[in-house]
Structures are given as structure tokens and as C-alpha cells.
Design an enzyme around this catalytic site. Sequence first.
Site, mmCIF file in Angstrom:
data_model
loop_
_atom_site.group_PDB
_atom_site.id
_atom_site.type_symbol
_atom_site.label_atom_id
_atom_site.label_comp_id
_atom_site.label_asym_id
_atom_site.label_seq_id
_atom_site.Cartn_x
_atom_site.Cartn_y
_atom_site.Cartn_z
ATOM 1 N N ASP A 175 -6.554 9.460 -9.988
ATOM 2 C CA ASP A 175 -7.013 7.847 -10.129
ATOM 3 C C ASP A 175 -8.346 7.988 -9.884
ATOM 4 O OD1 ASP A 175 -6.662 5.631 -11.621
ATOM 5 O OD2 ASP A 175 -5.199 4.781 -9.780
ATOM 6 N N GLU A 415 -0.255 13.264 -2.982
ATOM 7 C CA GLU A 415 0.590 13.017 -4.224
ATOM 8 C C GLU A 415 0.283 14.678 -4.877
ATOM 9 O OE1 GLU A 415 0.475 9.335 -6.461
ATOM 10 O OE2 GLU A 415 1.151 8.873 -4.975
ATOM 11 N N TYR A 472 6.257 2.574 -4.978
ATOM 12 C CA TYR A 472 6.299 1.753 -6.207
ATOM 13 C C TYR A 472 6.801 1.300 -6.910
ATOM 14 C CZ TYR A 472 0.631 3.163 -5.408
ATOM 15 O OH TYR A 472 0.435 3.356 -5.382
ATOM 16 N N GLU A 507 1.674 3.898 0.493
ATOM 17 C CA GLU A 507 0.540 3.109 -0.552
ATOM 18 C C GLU A 507 2.087 2.692 -1.002
ATOM 19 O OE1 GLU A 507 -0.797 5.286 -4.379
ATOM 20 O OE2 GLU A 507 -2.580 6.267 -2.621
HETATM 21 C C1 BDP Z 1 -1.017 6.836 -7.108
HETATM 22 C C2 BDP Z 1 -2.290 7.718 -6.136
HETATM 23 C C3 BDP Z 1 -3.495 6.899 -6.529
HETATM 24 C C4 BDP Z 1 -3.018 5.779 -7.751
HETATM 25 C C5 BDP Z 1 -1.767 4.571 -7.353
HETATM 26 C C6 BDP Z 1 -2.321 4.028 -8.709
HETATM 27 O O1 BDP Z 1 -2.387 8.373 -5.198
HETATM 28 O O2 BDP Z 1 -4.100 7.629 -6.206
HETATM 29 O O3 BDP Z 1 -4.383 4.899 -7.461
HETATM 30 O O4 BDP Z 1 -1.154 5.906 -7.724
HETATM 31 O O5 BDP Z 1 -1.776 4.606 -9.974
HETATM 32 O O6 BDP Z 1 -0.391 7.421 -7.592
HETATM 33 O O7 BDP Z 1 -2.645 3.051 -8.259
#
Ligand code: BDP
Length: 601
Positions: A175, A415, A472, A507
Site C-alpha cells: 500500500d 504483514e 484496524y 500499526e
Molecule cells: C497495513 C499495511 C500498511 C497499510 C495500512 C493501511 O501494513 O502498509 O498502508 O495497512 O491499510 O495493511 O493503511
Amino acid sequence: MLYPKLNSARMLIDLSGIWDFKADDGNGFSDKWYERKLENPLTIAVPASYNDQKESIDLRDHYGYVFYQREVAVPKYLKGQRIVLRFGAVTHYAKVYLNGELICEHKGGFLPFEVEIQDIIKFDESNLLTVAVDNRIDYSSLPVGNENGGNILGGGLLPSVPGVTPKKQNAPNFDFFNYAGIHRPVKIYTTPLKYIKDVTIVPNVDGNDAKVVYSVETVGDGDVLLTIYDENNEIVAKANGKEGTFIIKNVKLWQPLNAYLYTAKITFGEDMYEQTFGVRTVEVKGNQFYINGKPFYFKGFGKHEDSNVHGRGIDEVLNVKDISLMKWMGANSFRTSHYPYSEEMMNLCDREGIVVIDETPAVGVNLNFGGVGSSKQVDTFKTIRTHEHHRKVIKDMIERDKNHPCVVMWSLANESDTMTIPDSAYEYYKPLYELAHKCDPQNRPVTIVGVQGDYTKDKTLPAMDVICINRYYGWYIYGGDLDAAKQALTLELEYWQKVGKPVIFTEFGADTIAGLHLATPNMFTEEYQVDFLKANVEVFDKFECVVGEQVWNFADFQTIQGIMRVDGNKKGVFTRDRRPKLAAHYLRNRWLSLPDFDYKF
Ligand code: BDP
């Protein structure tokens, strides 16, 4: 590999500037463009990505090779020295020609490489330097490109229409925009013919003193002398011999946000090199991450090397600014998501006391991500061809960064596909984990950054020293329902708590359009980003095993176009031009009040 430095024994010439440039039209190699001056070249700045330097869709979406060229003259008085041409990073594959001869090739876009040229360079006239750069990515490159077309952001996913020939383009399995070019400085440096090849420094703390083990690799025989200076230029220790130990009495530790650096001045015959180092310890014990014997709490970000016009090219002004903004917020750390950052950034972090999780360019090692590429699940590790290259980038990254006090942990990948066929992933990563430990003279912790999924199936993450997870909840999962997000996150942390290792959220984040506001927050508003962060950290705070929160992302960044992104990824706490969103102020309040050490006790 030593960072090139100008000193009383070594000359350093920077080849940054405006080079000639031409994208390959398919004839570059057959017509041997590298043998003579490029015809009708464009101008291009080095170092930087080429993609955004011109108003041209062809350049932005270029697929394949481009040619960079310039003349290089070297002063005659350097005759008799070893002369080295060094590239900080060329993304992703480089073929280097001097006066028409191929003198070296390098695979991988984020680590340095060099070649000796003293026997081939002409001293009486200028030399034609050509660098052919390939931006193509596939199942053998790191980062991984998607060979089945499409991309993870939904580009080209619909069935193709018979009779239509889409243009050839890279399909990143990751991404971020596939920026390419000569991204980091190109330099020529000299050494005497008998020279210092490498220096390794391993500091140990012994009461009030440091016991520092060192080794110096040389080419040629001779005496090696070390003089150790503190920041006031006072001599604090001396040693001689290629290997040994020296003691620094009443040592000043390198501390997060309170750096202290010593310099080892090494002389060997005519050669001299100054290697800075810090004295600090790193250790994982139980579910905590200790720096200098105290449980550390990571506050910070996943980042990118990404900015307007420069693309992924080095921007030292921006690096200084980013660290300043991090300090303004009370952050103490970041991860080099998703590739090793420039040596200049690592040097800066050493000086600024910023703690770094150093990551390889292994992103996209996941052919089942979002089901892209194939409707049925594949065994990623039997399909990709990254095995050998992955070993190489781990070795080269650790060799480059081993002496940096800022680096406290290595990340093998981001990931990766660790849950589809858990045994297959484990067999791929366990040897890499062992390799990283073996390569690191300081034996720092090793991790892999885990993707959201059925974590109970994962065998790879629990085999690492620290559990690093990207989550997330409240965005891709339970988007808009932060109560559900908190429940799911709590359930997951109950699971990891039992594993008994430290957990870092490497993240968590929400796309946010700067300037979009609502009193009753919805996804994409600045208020929702704040609420999302609040909901997540409320759960983190309840678990002793959570030893860090690194928000995704420090700043908005560019991605490929597709139906998932509007002018890039907007999860930044800052905009791409570094203006704070509401979340920056919220995090600043939180982080300035959280201690760097002993937070959970
Ligand atoms: C994760 C990835 C990252 C993406 C992020 C996203 O590690 O590179 O930019 O999610 O979706 O999957 O913003």
C-alpha cells in the site's frame, strides 16, 4: 558496510545534482545507450524518485528500465588511492556502467552498494557514468509485486475484457506508491590501498562503566589503534589490535530522547575512520522490553520515506522536521515501515535519541491479502521466489545498521502470510529469525509485524521475541463501531497476554481527510480519527503486556491509484506537507503525560 565519510585520510565526492535521464523505450540495451551520451535526454534531479519530477503520466507510471547518466571526473592526485563508487539506494534494480562497461549490478531498492573503480576510471579525461534502473516488482522482489495483475487497492480487479490490451504496469502487493530511481546519495570516496573495511562495536554495561567489545576488519596488514572520545572530545579510552575490549569509566548511556554518543577514532596505516556509537542495553524479559535495564514504552509511528515531488528520495530537511514533530508530540520511536531508511536518517536518530525498529523491505509477502491475485488461497511461501533475496536483505540491513544505538529491534517483514498455512510460514521465517540473531553482533530482539486475521492459528508471531501487530479494529473491522472494536481488541489482547511476550501495536489508524469535521463523528473526519485512537489506547492501557503504540501513519503518503485511496493513504496524523490533524494534538497530550519508562508499573 561503513558509511562514507570525509576525513584526513579519505576524500569524499558527492555526485548529487542534475543528471541526464531517459526512460527506456525498449531499445536502451540493444542500442547500448550506456556507451555514449543519451540522445535528447531529460534533466532529472539525483537523489530523488523520478516519477513526480515531470508532468508526464509516462514517467509517473513507467514500467521497466530508465537510464541516468552524467560525466564524472576525478582529480589526478587521487591516483594511487582506492576509489569507490557508492550508491545509498537505487530502487529496485541497478546496472552501473562506467565508460560503457558494466561494472556492477544490484538487486533491492533500499540498501547501499559499492564498487571499486580505481583501476578503470580515467584520470586524464571525464568518464561516462550510466545507471540503468528497473522499477519492476514481482514474486522474487522485496517488496513483492503481484504477478496476477491487479493490486491490493482494487486497481484492475474486475475481469478483463477480451480484445483490450491494458498498459503494462507494476501491480504492487503493498500500500504505497512504487516510487523508483536513484533515491539516496551517489558518492565517490577514497581510502588508502590498505584500508579499514568494517568496524563492529558491541557495548556492554558493567556497573557505572561500559565494557565495549570491538573488532576492526582491515584489508592489508598493519597495526590498528583505537582512541575513544566523548562528546567533549576528551579521550576516555584507548585500545589496539584488530579485536579487543575497552572500558569507558563512568559511562554516559545513550538513552531514548537523551542521546549520548562516543566516537572511536580508528587508525590503520595511512587510513583513518571515525565510528560513532552509543552505550545502551536492550533486552526482552517476560512481557516487557527493557532499554538500559528499565521497561520501555514505545510511543510513535509507522512512517514512510515519502514526500511531495521528491517521492521516496532522501529529504534531510524533512527528516529533521519529522523528528522535531515527533519530539513535539512526545513520541520516542518509529518503525522503518516498510524498508530500511536512509543511513542519514539512522545517523540522525542516533543523535536525537529516537528509538528505531528497523524493518527489511519484505512487504507484500502475502499472496492471499484481501483475496487479490487468485480466488482460491495459495501457499504464499511455495509460490513466491523471495527466499534467497530475503536472506540477503536481512544480512545487508544488519551489516549496515549494526552499530546504530537507535536500532533496538529488527523486523523481518510486514504483514506476511503467517495464518493461511501456518506451518509453511513458520518454516520460511524460523530460519530467517535465526539468521537475524546470528548476524547481529549485539543480538537485539527480532520480530515480524503481523497482519490482522485469525491470530490463534499463527505459529510465526509467537516464535519471535516480541509480538508486533497491525490492527484496524474500528477501521477495516467494525469501522464506525468503536464499542465493537474495543470488545474485539480486548478479546485479542486476552489471548496475547497469555503468550507472555511483550506486545507492540506497530500499526493502528484511520483514514482522515484534513479539514473534514463533524460534531457526531463519522469515519474519515478528524474527530473520528481522535475517537478511534482513544478507543484503541483505552484497551492498550488495560494490558501490562502492551509495551508500545505506533500509530499508522506519521503522515499521509502516496499510493497507487485505485478505488481504495483518494490521492493516497490518509491515515497520517500529519498531512503530507506536515500540518497536524486534530489527532496530533490529542496524541501530544497523551504522550507528553506518559513516561518513556515504567509506564505499566
Ligand atoms: C497495513 C499495511 C500498511 C497499510 C495500512 C493501511 O501494513 O502498509 O498502508 O495497512 O491499510 O495493511 O493503511
